[in-house]
Design a protein around this motif. Sequence first.
Motif, mmCIF file in Angstrom:
data_model
loop_
_atom_site.group_PDB
_atom_site.id
_atom_site.type_symbol
_atom_site.label_atom_id
_atom_site.label_comp_id
_atom_site.label_asym_id
_atom_site.label_seq_id
_atom_site.Cartn_x
_atom_site.Cartn_y
_atom_site.Cartn_z
ATOM 1 N N ALA A 1 40.081 43.820 48.077
ATOM 2 C CA ALA A 1 39.779 42.414 47.824
ATOM 3 C C ALA A 1 38.390 42.279 47.222
ATOM 4 O O ALA A 1 38.162 41.488 46.290
ATOM 5 C CB ALA A 1 39.878 41.612 49.121
ATOM 6 N N GLY A 2 37.439 43.055 47.744
ATOM 7 C CA GLY A 2 36.102 43.035 47.178
ATOM 8 C C GLY A 2 36.016 43.775 45.863
ATOM 9 O O GLY A 2 35.382 43.324 44.905
ATOM 10 N N LEU A 3 36.670 44.937 45.786
ATOM 11 C CA LEU A 3 36.601 45.767 44.586
ATOM 12 C C LEU A 3 37.102 45.017 43.358
ATOM 13 O O LEU A 3 36.547 45.161 42.262
ATOM 14 C CB LEU A 3 37.417 47.039 44.790
ATOM 15 C CG LEU A 3 37.490 47.979 43.585
ATOM 16 C CD1 LEU A 3 36.108 48.488 43.192
ATOM 17 C CD2 LEU A 3 38.430 49.142 43.873
ATOM 18 N N ARG A 4 38.130 44.223 43.520
ATOM 19 C CA ARG A 4 38.660 43.455 42.383
ATOM 20 C C ARG A 4 37.532 42.677 41.706
ATOM 21 O O ARG A 4 37.420 42.669 40.482
ATOM 22 C CB ARG A 4 39.750 42.503 42.870
ATOM 23 C CG ARG A 4 40.261 41.559 41.794
ATOM 24 C CD ARG A 4 41.325 40.613 42.331
ATOM 25 N NE ARG A 4 41.892 39.798 41.272
ATOM 26 C CZ ARG A 4 42.927 38.988 41.436
ATOM 27 N NH1 ARG A 4 43.514 38.877 42.631
ATOM 28 N NH2 ARG A 4 43.390 38.281 40.421
ATOM 29 N N ARG A 5 36.683 42.042 42.501
ATOM 30 C CA ARG A 5 35.597 41.230 41.948
ATOM 31 C C ARG A 5 34.506 42.112 41.340
ATOM 32 O O ARG A 5 33.915 41.751 40.310
ATOM 33 C CB ARG A 5 35.013 40.331 43.040
ATOM 34 C CG ARG A 5 36.043 39.472 43.751
ATOM 35 C CD ARG A 5 36.864 38.641 42.788
ATOM 36 N NE ARG A 5 37.927 37.907 43.477
ATOM 37 C CZ ARG A 5 38.893 37.246 42.854
ATOM 38 N NH1 ARG A 5 38.929 37.225 41.532
ATOM 39 N NH2 ARG A 5 39.813 36.598 43.558
ATOM 40 N N SER A 6 34.234 43.256 41.961
ATOM 41 C CA SER A 6 33.220 44.166 41.416
ATOM 42 C C SER A 6 33.637 44.688 40.045
ATOM 43 O O SER A 6 32.826 44.744 39.109
ATOM 44 C CB SER A 6 33.003 45.329 42.380
ATOM 45 O OG SER A 6 32.500 44.893 43.619
ATOM 46 N N LEU A 7 34.897 45.067 39.918
ATOM 47 C CA LEU A 7 35.375 45.583 38.636
ATOM 48 C C LEU A 7 35.392 44.494 37.573
ATOM 49 O O LEU A 7 35.139 44.767 36.387
ATOM 50 C CB LEU A 7 36.770 46.193 38.800
ATOM 51 C CG LEU A 7 36.849 47.423 39.708
ATOM 52 C CD1 LEU A 7 38.285 47.948 39.768
ATOM 53 C CD2 LEU A 7 35.907 48.517 39.254
ATOM 54 N N GLU A 8 35.676 43.265 37.988
ATOM 55 C CA GLU A 8 35.599 42.147 37.041
ATOM 56 C C GLU A 8 34.195 42.043 36.456
ATOM 57 O O GLU A 8 34.022 41.808 35.255
ATOM 58 C CB GLU A 8 35.970 40.835 37.743
ATOM 59 C CG GLU A 8 37.452 40.665 38.020
ATOM 60 C CD GLU A 8 37.743 39.389 38.801
ATOM 61 O OE1 GLU A 8 36.771 38.690 39.196
ATOM 62 O OE2 GLU A 8 38.930 39.079 39.013
ATOM 63 N N LEU A 9 33.191 42.208 37.307
ATOM 64 C CA LEU A 9 31.808 42.120 36.834
ATOM 65 C C LEU A 9 31.494 43.243 35.847
ATOM 66 O O LEU A 9 30.874 43.002 34.803
ATOM 67 C CB LEU A 9 30.850 42.177 38.023
ATOM 68 C CG LEU A 9 29.358 42.214 37.674
ATOM 69 C CD1 LEU A 9 28.949 40.956 36.901
ATOM 70 C CD2 LEU A 9 28.507 42.378 38.936
ATOM 71 N N ILE A 10 31.909 44.475 36.175
ATOM 72 C CA ILE A 10 31.675 45.594 35.254
ATOM 73 C C ILE A 10 32.321 45.308 33.904
ATOM 74 O O ILE A 10 31.730 45.557 32.842
ATOM 75 C CB ILE A 10 32.217 46.912 35.845
ATOM 76 C CG1 ILE A 10 31.477 47.306 37.129
ATOM 77 C CG2 ILE A 10 32.127 48.037 34.813
ATOM 78 C CD1 ILE A 10 30.039 47.694 36.924
#
Length: 350
Positions: A254-263
Amino acid sequence: METFESLVRTEFAPKNTFLNTASSGLLPARTVAALQEAAALRADGSPLDSLFADVEAARASFARLAGVPVGRVAAGSSVSAYTGLVAASLPAGAEVLTAEDDFASVVNPFHVRTDLKVRAVPLERIAESVRPGTALVAVSAAQSADGRIADLAALREAAREHGARTYVDFSQAAGWLPMEAGADDYTSSVCYKWLLGPHGAGFLVVPEDFGGLTPILAGWVAGEHPWDSCYGPVAELAHSARRFDLPPALFSYAGLRRSLELIEELGVDAVHAHDLALADRFRAGLTGLGHEALPAPGSAIVSVPGLGHLQPELGKAGIQVSNRAGNLRASFHLYNTPADVDRLLDVLSA
């Protein structure tokens, strides 16, 4: 339109000079919010369907970053598990070529299989050391200890010439170093370093034909229809790399989805240029202080021999770095600034 700097400022506000992404990256604000929302779902008894959707969104995002179709990407939690999967696919007596002193998760599963021939050579000689009879070459794209970058193009060419497969761990590279995962047989990466995700998420990229891997770790999530695969043997394994999935840590994804969006929003090329500029600034400053970093051209990781003992002192001064094998290791990422570099140099010069 937001600039690189303004977007980063909205996501990060570290309370210290954090130069330790090679150990664990900072979480963006959007990721922290997503983790809180995921926890709230568990707390109030809401359905968790959205968390499973996060796994698929993160898988698709990683596939874009890796430059491969999403059907080639398996979701899991650790490099060592996926190295073990690759190791299990090799016949007894197969030769595995590795780099000396590479990270344990990349090499140890091959050593645990005592019927394999594991050969280690200096990283700089790994391409020239592929020979007839080498079944697999396993290496990190960037070395954890000192940041040296493997010459993957030369390695792939040598492997093709001798009929060997390649297995590359991008844990210290994905997020700042452009990836061409489709050029290798297998690639893996954890996501809590340069990809800025929580601990507990990782990916494996396999060939379209699965490269001879057997899904020996498969559980219900590896079924073509997971919710129909909960009991007894899985009747139909997923037709994609999802057959190699491990049960996902839902909060992490759930958190990783947002981190990868930022990258993806920032762009790996822009992150790469930003990180290398800072690393080069540090290398130049070290030379001015009479120190020389270990050679690792083009790397965002800089290790300085003999200064590892200063890590506790630097920590007390609010500068987070690592001590690796007696070396001071600093790693520079998108949330760092020239002021961070200069602060570290100032303390080292005192």
